[in-house]
Design a protein around this motif. Sequence first.
Motif, PDB file in Angstrom:
ATOM      1  N   ASP A   7      -6.854  19.118   2.015  1.00 25.97           N
ATOM      2  CA  ASP A   7      -6.018  19.054   3.209  1.00 25.97           C
ATOM      3  C   ASP A   7      -6.705  18.262   4.328  1.00 25.97           C
ATOM      4  OD1 ASP A   7      -7.986  20.778   4.070  1.00 25.97           O
ATOM      5  OD2 ASP A   7      -6.614  22.279   4.880  1.00 25.97           O
ATOM      6  N   ALA A   8      -7.872  17.664   4.035  1.00 26.38           N
ATOM      7  CA  ALA A   8      -8.486  16.769   5.015  1.00 26.38           C
ATOM      8  C   ALA A   8      -7.522  15.610   5.268  1.00 26.38           C
ATOM      9  CB  ALA A   8      -9.825  16.239   4.491  1.00 26.38           C
ATOM     10  N   ALA A   9      -7.345  15.264   6.536  1.00 27.05           N
ATOM     11  CA  ALA A   9      -6.352  14.244   6.897  1.00 27.05           C
ATOM     12  C   ALA A   9      -6.688  12.907   6.248  1.00 27.05           C
ATOM     13  CB  ALA A   9      -6.295  14.095   8.412  1.00 27.05           C
ATOM     14  N   ILE A  10      -5.767  12.435   5.394  1.00 27.93           N
ATOM     15  CA  ILE A  10      -5.886  11.132   4.747  1.00 27.93           C
ATOM     16  C   ILE A  10      -4.624  10.349   5.083  1.00 27.93           C
ATOM     17  CG2 ILE A  10      -6.033   9.922   2.543  1.00 27.93           C
ATOM     18  CD1 ILE A  10      -7.502  12.313   1.419  1.00 27.93           C
ATOM     19  N   ASN A  11      -4.820   9.119   5.548  1.00 30.59           N
ATOM     20  CA  ASN A  11      -3.704   8.269   5.955  1.00 30.59           C
ATOM     21  C   ASN A  11      -3.865   6.882   5.346  1.00 30.59           C
ATOM     22  OD1 ASN A  11      -1.968   9.732   8.128  1.00 30.59           O
ATOM     23  ND2 ASN A  11      -4.073  10.208   8.719  1.00 30.59           N
ATOM     24  N   PRO A  12      -2.821   6.048   5.429  1.00 32.35           N
ATOM     25  CA  PRO A  12      -2.965   4.672   4.967  1.00 32.35           C
ATOM     26  C   PRO A  12      -4.188   4.019   5.605  1.00 32.35           C
ATOM     27  CG  PRO A  12      -0.677   5.128   5.449  1.00 32.35           C
ATOM     28  CD  PRO A  12      -1.444   6.333   5.900  1.00 32.35           C
ATOM     29  N   GLY A  13      -5.027   3.416   4.771  1.00 36.86           N
ATOM     30  CA  GLY A  13      -6.295   2.852   5.231  1.00 36.86           C
ATOM     31  C   GLY A  13      -7.486   3.670   4.785  1.00 36.86           C
ATOM     32  N   ASN A  14      -7.245   4.955   4.449  1.00 37.40           N
ATOM     33  CA  ASN A  14      -8.299   5.789   3.874  1.00 37.40           C
ATOM     34  C   ASN A  14      -8.532   5.476   2.398  1.00 37.40           C
ATOM     35  OD1 ASN A  14      -7.588   8.342   6.090  1.00 37.40           O
ATOM     36  ND2 ASN A  14      -9.711   7.904   5.537  1.00 37.40           N
ATOM     37  N   SER A  15      -7.604   4.767   1.772  1.00 37.69           N
ATOM     38  CA  SER A  15      -7.692   4.502   0.336  1.00 37.69           C
ATOM     39  C   SER A  15      -9.022   3.868  -0.029  1.00 37.69           C
ATOM     40  CB  SER A  15      -6.559   3.562  -0.093  1.00 37.69           C
ATOM     41  OG  SER A  15      -5.320   4.175   0.066  1.00 37.69           O
ATOM     42  N   GLY A  16      -9.698   4.437  -1.008  1.00 34.36           N
ATOM     43  CA  GLY A  16     -10.966   3.898  -1.483  1.00 34.36           C
ATOM     44  C   GLY A  16     -12.180   4.501  -0.820  1.00 34.36           C
ATOM     45  N   GLN A  49     -15.214  -0.687   5.632  1.00 34.84           N
ATOM     46  CA  GLN A  49     -13.790  -1.021   5.653  1.00 34.84           C
ATOM     47  C   GLN A  49     -13.567  -2.228   4.763  1.00 34.84           C
ATOM     48  OE1 GLN A  49     -12.230  -2.517   9.381  1.00 34.84           O
ATOM     49  NE2 GLN A  49     -10.195  -1.695   8.992  1.00 34.84           N
ATOM     50  N   ILE A  50     -12.430  -2.244   4.052  1.00 30.59           N
ATOM     51  CA  ILE A  50     -12.072  -3.362   3.180  1.00 30.59           C
ATOM     52  C   ILE A  50     -10.859  -4.063   3.768  1.00 30.59           C
ATOM     53  CG2 ILE A  50     -11.494  -4.077   0.850  1.00 30.59           C
ATOM     54  CD1 ILE A  50     -14.161  -2.665   0.988  1.00 30.59           C
ATOM     55  N   ARG A  51     -10.965  -5.372   3.929  1.00 27.69           N
ATOM     56  CA  ARG A  51      -9.836  -6.184   4.404  1.00 27.69           C
ATOM     57  C   ARG A  51      -9.520  -7.228   3.342  1.00 27.69           C
ATOM     58  NH1 ARG A  51      -8.958  -5.597   9.886  1.00 27.69           N
ATOM     59  NH2 ARG A  51      -7.890  -7.609   9.928  1.00 27.69           N
ATOM     60  N   ALA A  52      -8.312  -7.159   2.810  1.00 24.50           N
ATOM     61  CA  ALA A  52      -7.877  -8.079   1.759  1.00 24.50           C
ATOM     62  C   ALA A  52      -6.727  -8.917   2.284  1.00 24.50           C
ATOM     63  CB  ALA A  52      -7.452  -7.289   0.521  1.00 24.50           C
ATOM     64  N   GLU A  53      -7.001 -10.196   2.540  1.00 24.03           N
ATOM     65  CA  GLU A  53      -6.015 -11.092   3.131  1.00 24.03           C
ATOM     66  C   GLU A  53      -5.472 -12.056   2.087  1.00 24.03           C
ATOM     67  OE1 GLU A  53      -5.101 -10.736   6.184  1.00 24.03           O
ATOM     68  OE2 GLU A  53      -6.670  -9.393   6.950  1.00 24.03           O
ATOM     69  N   LEU A  54      -4.155 -12.250   2.118  1.00 18.39           N
ATOM     70  CA  LEU A  54      -3.542 -13.246   1.253  1.00 18.39           C
ATOM     71  C   LEU A  54      -3.633 -14.610   1.920  1.00 18.39           C
ATOM     72  CD1 LEU A  54      -0.371 -11.353  -0.019  1.00 18.39           C
ATOM     73  CD2 LEU A  54      -2.608 -11.572  -1.108  1.00 18.39           C
ATOM     74  N   ASP A  55      -3.940 -15.619   1.147  1.00 18.57           N
ATOM     75  CA  ASP A  55      -4.140 -16.952   1.678  1.00 18.57           C
ATOM     76  C   ASP A  55      -2.858 -17.473   2.317  1.00 18.57           C
ATOM     77  OD1 ASP A  55      -5.380 -19.320   2.275  1.00 18.57           O
ATOM     78  OD2 ASP A  55      -5.017 -20.227   0.315  1.00 18.57           O
ATOM     79  N   GLY A  56      -2.945 -17.827   3.594  1.00 15.68           N
ATOM     80  CA  GLY A  56      -1.810 -18.418   4.289  1.00 15.68           C
ATOM     81  C   GLY A  56      -0.770 -17.433   4.741  1.00 15.68           C
ATOM     82  N   GLU A  57      -1.024 -16.143   4.593  1.00 13.35           N
ATOM     83  CA  GLU A  57      -0.057 -15.140   5.004  1.00 13.35           C
ATOM     84  C   GLU A  57      -0.678 -14.194   6.020  1.00 13.35           C
ATOM     85  OE1 GLU A  57       1.912 -13.053   1.933  1.00 13.35           O
ATOM     86  OE2 GLU A  57       2.159 -14.812   0.646  1.00 13.35           O
ATOM     87  N   ALA A  58       0.137 -13.767   6.945  1.00 12.54           N
ATOM     88  CA  ALA A  58      -0.341 -12.811   7.946  1.00 12.54           C
ATOM     89  C   ALA A  58      -0.402 -11.419   7.336  1.00 12.54           C
ATOM     90  CB  ALA A  58       0.592 -12.815   9.152  1.00 12.54           C
ATOM     91  N   GLY A  59      -1.172 -10.576   7.947  1.00 14.11           N
ATOM     92  CA  GLY A  59      -1.268  -9.200   7.483  1.00 14.11           C
ATOM     93  C   GLY A  59      -2.246  -9.060   6.351  1.00 14.11           C
ATOM     94  N   GLY A  60      -1.824  -8.421   5.259  1.00 13.22           N
ATOM     95  CA  GLY A  60      -2.715  -8.130   4.156  1.00 13.22           C
ATOM     96  C   GLY A  60      -2.975  -6.643   4.089  1.00 13.22           C
ATOM     97  N   ALA A  61      -3.799  -6.243   3.152  1.00 15.72           N
ATOM     98  CA  ALA A  61      -4.085  -4.827   2.945  1.00 15.72           C
ATOM     99  C   ALA A  61      -5.414  -4.460   3.577  1.00 15.72           C
ATOM    100  CB  ALA A  61      -4.116  -4.517   1.451  1.00 15.72           C
ATOM    101  N   THR A  62      -5.489  -3.238   4.053  1.00 11.47           N
ATOM    102  CA  THR A  62      -6.756  -2.701   4.544  1.00 11.47           C
ATOM    103  C   THR A  62      -7.005  -1.369   3.852  1.00 11.47           C
ATOM    104  OG1 THR A  62      -5.730  -1.533   6.396  1.00 11.47           O
ATOM    105  CG2 THR A  62      -6.502  -3.786   6.795  1.00 11.47           C
ATOM    106  N   GLY A  63      -8.249  -1.093   3.652  1.00 10.40           N
ATOM    107  CA  GLY A  63      -8.616   0.155   3.007  1.00 10.40           C
ATOM    108  C   GLY A  63     -10.061   0.483   3.318  1.00 10.40           C
ATOM    109  N   SER A  64     -10.648   1.310   2.492  1.00  9.28           N
ATOM    110  CA  SER A  64     -12.012   1.763   2.702  1.00  9.28           C
ATOM    111  C   SER A  64     -12.779   1.650   1.400  1.00  9.28           C
ATOM    112  CB  SER A  64     -12.018   3.214   3.200  1.00  9.28           C
ATOM    113  OG  SER A  64     -11.200   3.365   4.346  1.00  9.28           O
ATOM    114  N   GLY A  65     -14.076   1.870   1.494  1.00  9.89           N
ATOM    115  CA  GLY A  65     -14.935   1.846   0.318  1.00  9.89           C
ATOM    116  C   GLY A  65     -16.284   2.419   0.676  1.00  9.89           C
TER     117      GLY A  65
END
Length: 446
Positions: A291-300, A155-171
């Motif tokens: 058609d395999a289920a791909i959702n936000p967070g599957n990216s990468g 799993q990939i977690r990309a956090e912006l400095d000083g901000e909540a949330g950020g992007a998550t993905g895969s690799g």
Amino acid sequence: MNDEQPGPSGASGPEETRPLGPAPAAGASWVPPTAQPRPMQWDAPRPAGGPAPYAQPYPQPYPQPYGQPYPAPTAAPRGRVPAWVWPVVSVLALVVGVVGGVVGSVVHDQLQEESGSALLGSGLAEDAVRTYPPLDVADGSVAAVAQELLPSTVQIRAELDGEAGGATGSGFVLDTRGHVVTNNHVVADAAEEDGEIEIVDQDGNRYAAQVVGRSPVYDLAVLYAEEVEGRKPAALGSSTRLLVGEGVVAIGSPLGLSSTVTAGIVSALKRPVTTGDSANDSSYINAVQTDAAINPGNSGGPLVNLRGQVVGVNSAIATTGGGMLGGESGNIGVGFAIPIEQVRVTADQILRTGEASYPVIGAQVQTGRRDGTGARIEEVLDDTPAAEAGLEAGDVVVAVDGERVTDGIALIVSIRTHQPGETIAFTVVRDGDEREVEVTLGSETG
């Protein structure tokens, strides 16, 4: 402006996608009439008055008649070297070696500093990747694929400095040298804003990662984490050997749910799609559709065949609304993956130079028109491959190297499946007449 910057858009299509020594002559021989060939043996009799056979200078002409004396060996006179010379030579060799090592190290460090990354090397090393299928055809179940690939998927977690949330993905682990592949859109904001990027393995361990390089054009990024070095990489396969209807497995972290496995089939091959909200953000993919289920967070994450080989990188899904992959809309059964062949090429370029190159022709094409009649060229820039080939505004490209082109997106995707410097044939319709034009592709980085 180039072919990666589309012209004015027309009506949009019904779907939108979001990033997820020559021989002697015959018969010729020669033997002296009064001589017999000498037997080739170490214990040959010693000729009268001559030295032992093994004392003859080498090479000795052959055949050699018996009873003839061998020529006396000659040798150049040898002078004695003073004893003090050898210690001096040894010291000089040591000094030269030390100085050469220091200079080499300084030059290497300077080149790395100038390149902007100390992580660059000789590219994607073949001895550090896996390609042989880990599973036999008989063992090709979804469960076997999951067991084989989950340890190599992260799993990939990309956090912006000083901000909540950020992007998550895969690799997934690319090689044994600590490199991980993911989508560019997963890490782009963090990379541009000096945010933090973490890799989370199957056991929940977190490791800080660095961006080696990114390609917005191909929506790919390569990361490095020291703790990933030596881990088993995912086996790399081939998308060109896939068949429509063949079973595939998607692995990743949809909606933040790590180590998730979904299964489906290959729905289509060589599907030209584009992702992104603008021309600058868009990536054009000659995609594997599934058609395999791909959702936000599957990216990468990897798309895997039933022999346990990665055949693509999950990158985008079709939606009925719009927006980037990672929004609120979920899977509707139409997902797209970047072919593994493109992943290998782009990763190799990034690991060599920190960036990737892509081919261009130097023309603006219309991407909104999707009536299936071809790709209309809106503008040809001066001193570009398109201009040198004789392309003109108003030309409609209907095929590239004999393969049909239906619209502007299909043309861009077709061009980007090639490499800069290649010459490809465009079939062009101009004023109702069809002609063939050869274009040698230019190069840009991105």
